[in-house]
Design a protein around this motif. Structure first.
Motif, PDB file in Angstrom:
ATOM      1  N   PHE A 295       0.796  -1.229   0.000  1.00 22.93           N
ATOM      2  CA  PHE A 295       0.000   0.000   0.000  1.00 22.93           C
ATOM      3  C   PHE A 295       0.828   1.279   0.000  1.00 22.93           C
ATOM      4  CE2 PHE A 295      -0.074  -2.163   4.151  1.00 22.93           C
ATOM      5  CZ  PHE A 295       0.703  -1.289   4.900  1.00 22.93           C
ATOM      6  N   GLY A 312      -4.858   1.541  -2.133  1.00 20.85           N
ATOM      7  CA  GLY A 312      -5.768   0.586  -1.488  1.00 20.85           C
ATOM      8  C   GLY A 312      -6.540   1.154  -0.320  1.00 20.85           C
ATOM      9  N   MET A 313      -6.233   2.338   0.104  1.00 20.12           N
ATOM     10  CA  MET A 313      -7.007   3.036   1.146  1.00 20.12           C
ATOM     11  C   MET A 313      -6.698   4.523   0.965  1.00 20.12           C
ATOM     12  SD  MET A 313      -4.757   2.173   4.555  1.00 20.12           S
ATOM     13  CE  MET A 313      -3.500   0.984   4.114  1.00 20.12           C
ATOM     14  N   THR A 314      -7.497   5.374   1.585  1.00 18.95           N
ATOM     15  CA  THR A 314      -7.177   6.789   1.465  1.00 18.95           C
ATOM     16  C   THR A 314      -5.994   7.102   2.376  1.00 18.95           C
ATOM     17  OG1 THR A 314      -8.586   7.508   3.288  1.00 18.95           O
ATOM     18  CG2 THR A 314      -9.612   7.359   1.106  1.00 18.95           C
ATOM     19  N   ASP A 317      -7.146   7.712   5.843  1.00 15.65           N
ATOM     20  CA  ASP A 317      -7.418   6.471   6.568  1.00 15.65           C
ATOM     21  C   ASP A 317      -6.102   5.848   7.060  1.00 15.65           C
ATOM     22  OD1 ASP A 317      -8.839   4.324   7.561  1.00 15.65           O
ATOM     23  OD2 ASP A 317      -8.750   3.211   5.661  1.00 15.65           O
ATOM     24  N   PHE A 318      -5.095   5.867   6.176  1.00 10.57           N
ATOM     25  CA  PHE A 318      -3.780   5.339   6.551  1.00 10.57           C
ATOM     26  C   PHE A 318      -3.224   6.097   7.753  1.00 10.57           C
ATOM     27  CE2 PHE A 318       0.857   5.593   6.197  1.00 10.57           C
ATOM     28  CZ  PHE A 318       1.205   4.250   6.131  1.00 10.57           C
ATOM     29  N   ARG A 321      -5.090   5.048  10.905  1.00  5.70           N
ATOM     30  CA  ARG A 321      -4.743   3.713  11.408  1.00  5.70           C
ATOM     31  C   ARG A 321      -3.431   3.762  12.185  1.00  5.70           C
ATOM     32  NH1 ARG A 321      -6.518  -0.958   7.161  1.00  5.70           N
ATOM     33  NH2 ARG A 321      -8.206   0.205   6.181  1.00  5.70           N
ATOM     34  N   TYR A 331      -0.331  13.923   6.823  1.00  5.49           N
ATOM     35  CA  TYR A 331      -1.251  13.810   5.686  1.00  5.49           C
ATOM     36  C   TYR A 331      -1.520  15.217   5.185  1.00  5.49           C
ATOM     37  CZ  TYR A 331      -5.897  13.954   3.623  1.00  5.49           C
ATOM     38  OH  TYR A 331      -6.963  14.231   2.806  1.00  5.49           O
ATOM     39  N   ASP A 339      -3.384  11.767  -2.004  1.00  8.14           N
ATOM     40  CA  ASP A 339      -3.151  10.339  -1.749  1.00  8.14           C
ATOM     41  C   ASP A 339      -1.697  10.089  -1.331  1.00  8.14           C
ATOM     42  OD1 ASP A 339      -2.234  11.121  -4.197  1.00  8.14           O
ATOM     43  OD2 ASP A 339      -2.920   9.349  -5.288  1.00  8.14           O
ATOM     44  N   LEU A 361      -0.483  -4.297   9.298  1.00  6.73           N
ATOM     45  CA  LEU A 361      -1.514  -3.751   8.404  1.00  6.73           C
ATOM     46  C   LEU A 361      -1.537  -4.533   7.088  1.00  6.73           C
ATOM     47  CD1 LEU A 361      -1.477   0.182   8.254  1.00  6.73           C
ATOM     48  CD2 LEU A 361      -3.365  -1.329   8.882  1.00  6.73           C
TER      49      LEU A 361
END
Ligand SMILES: *Cc1c(COP(=O)(O)O)cnc(C)c1O
Length: 364
Positions: A295, A312-314, A317-318, A321, A331, A339, A361
């Motif tokens: 990812f 595979g995820m925003t 979101d990363f 987590r 971010y 992204d 993860l």
């Protein structure tokens, strides 16, 4: 009737800059104790300052007296460190203050500056405060400069300043010397922000400033020397600009603690550069490990951080987590970076923990 309170309308309508938060604030936000946090969002030095700094601060004299407005001793030590005459060095409360001073010195209402995003946000954020117009020339997909685009923009808008960050924050890449040389041919002044140069396999441009009237180099003690909290940066300016800068600088911008701490750091350069080497090792370890993860796709870096594209995820979101595991990364809610995630190099134990969380993860 006339209003009594009339602040600038442009400030009333602008949005705020969001700086990094303190450890305490993150701890409260995440509901975790400070000791469990690994802060990798602001490229700070996880080793902290040289031990000579705490020693010097413990016996700090003369706090009741204003600091030396010329930061004379500090500038002498910087001159030795840089191999540049002290007369060309001006200190500021962080490189951030030198960015502001440079804008104050050059920009009259409506003057243009050229910026090359994605890059350090301060140039574009500060310029309008000094009534400058920001012309954005976006970098190429690999984050290299659009040199031809910058040339065209400078000429079209008669730009007074071009801000370049090398190694660039957040992408980590250097601007090749040949590109800077080409830009210096333009009828404008080029400000090269070298906040991360100690981490790079590259020569600083500081020694060239004496012979190039339109080159300014900005540096800082925040990252390599671990003094972000004390706010000491400096600029190397062409001799002709120095008397003008002295006129507009706040006289006591470097407080006595910052002054003493920066001097103590410059007495311990070898030790601090040893830690820089360790951080570069950890950055290389991160780059290699990120490339193996499904990812993340890392961009090659010459600084103490790595920018990644997230799959595979925003990216948001990363970030969340990792935050739940106590790891804070950066971010950006910005064009070209929606992204992407920037992760600072930590100490060995911190990188161990980060990689453990990332591998979990990848293999839930
Ligand atoms: C961190 C940073 C600075 C700010 O440095 P201070 O000396 O802490 O104000 C300047 N430029 C870049 C590119 C940075 O990343």
């Amino acid at each position: 009737m006339k209003e009594k309170v009339r602040i600038r309308r442009d400030i009333a309508s602008m949005s705020a800059y969001t700086p990094t938060a303190s450890l305490d604030v993150f701890a409260r936000r995440l509901g975790l104790p400070v000791e469990e946090l690994i802060k990798l969002d602001a490229n700070e030095n996880p080793f902290g300052p040289s031990p000579l700094v705490s020693e010097a601060l413990a016996k700090l004299p003369n706090m009741q007296v204003y600091p030396d407005p010329e930061s004379g001793k500090l500038r002498e030590k910087l001159a030795d460190y840089l191999d540049v005459p002290a007369e060309q060095i001006l200190c500021g409360a962080g490189a951030d203050e030198l960015i502001e001073l440079t804008l104050q010195l050059f920009i009259e209402p409506g003057d243009a500056i050229v910026n090359s995003p994605p890059t350090f946000a301060m140039y574009g954020f500060d310029a309008p405060l000094y009534h400058g117009e920001v012309i954005d020339v976006y970098r190429h997909d690999d984050f290299s400069l659009d040199v031809a685009g910058i040339e065209e923009a400078v000429l079209r808008h008669n730009a007074k300043l071009v801000f370049l960050c090398s190694p660039n924050n957040p992408s980590g890449n250097l601007t090749p010397p040949a590109e800077i040389k080409r830009l210096l041919e333009l009828p404008t002044t080029i400000v090269v922000d070298e906040a991360y140069i100690e981490f790079a396999e590259a020569e600083s441009l500081a020694t060239q400033v004496a012979d190039v009237p339109n080159l300014i180099v900005l540096r800082t003690m925040s990252k390599w020397a671990g003094l972000a909290g004390l706010r000491v940066g400096y600029g190397i300016f062409p001799p002709a600009l120095m008397p003008q800068l002295w006129k507009i600088k706040q006289p006591y911008n470097i407080n006595v603690a910052a002054d003493v701490a920066a001097q103590a750091s410059l007495d311990d350069v070898e030790f601090l550069l040893g830690r820089v080497d360790e951080l570069v090792e950890q950055r290389k370890r991160l780059e290699a490990a990120f490339a193996e993860l499904p990812f993340l796709c890392p961009y090659p870096s010459q600084a103490n951080f790595v920018l990644n594209r997230v799959f595979g995820m925003t990216a948001e979101d990363f970030r969340d987590r990792l935050a739940r595991a106590g790891i804070i990364v950066r971010y950006y809610n910005k064009p070209r970076l929606y992204d992407h995630i920037r992760i600072s190099a930590g100490r060995l134990d911190q990188v161990d923990r980060l990689l453990e969380v990332l591998r979990a993860l990848a293999n839930p």
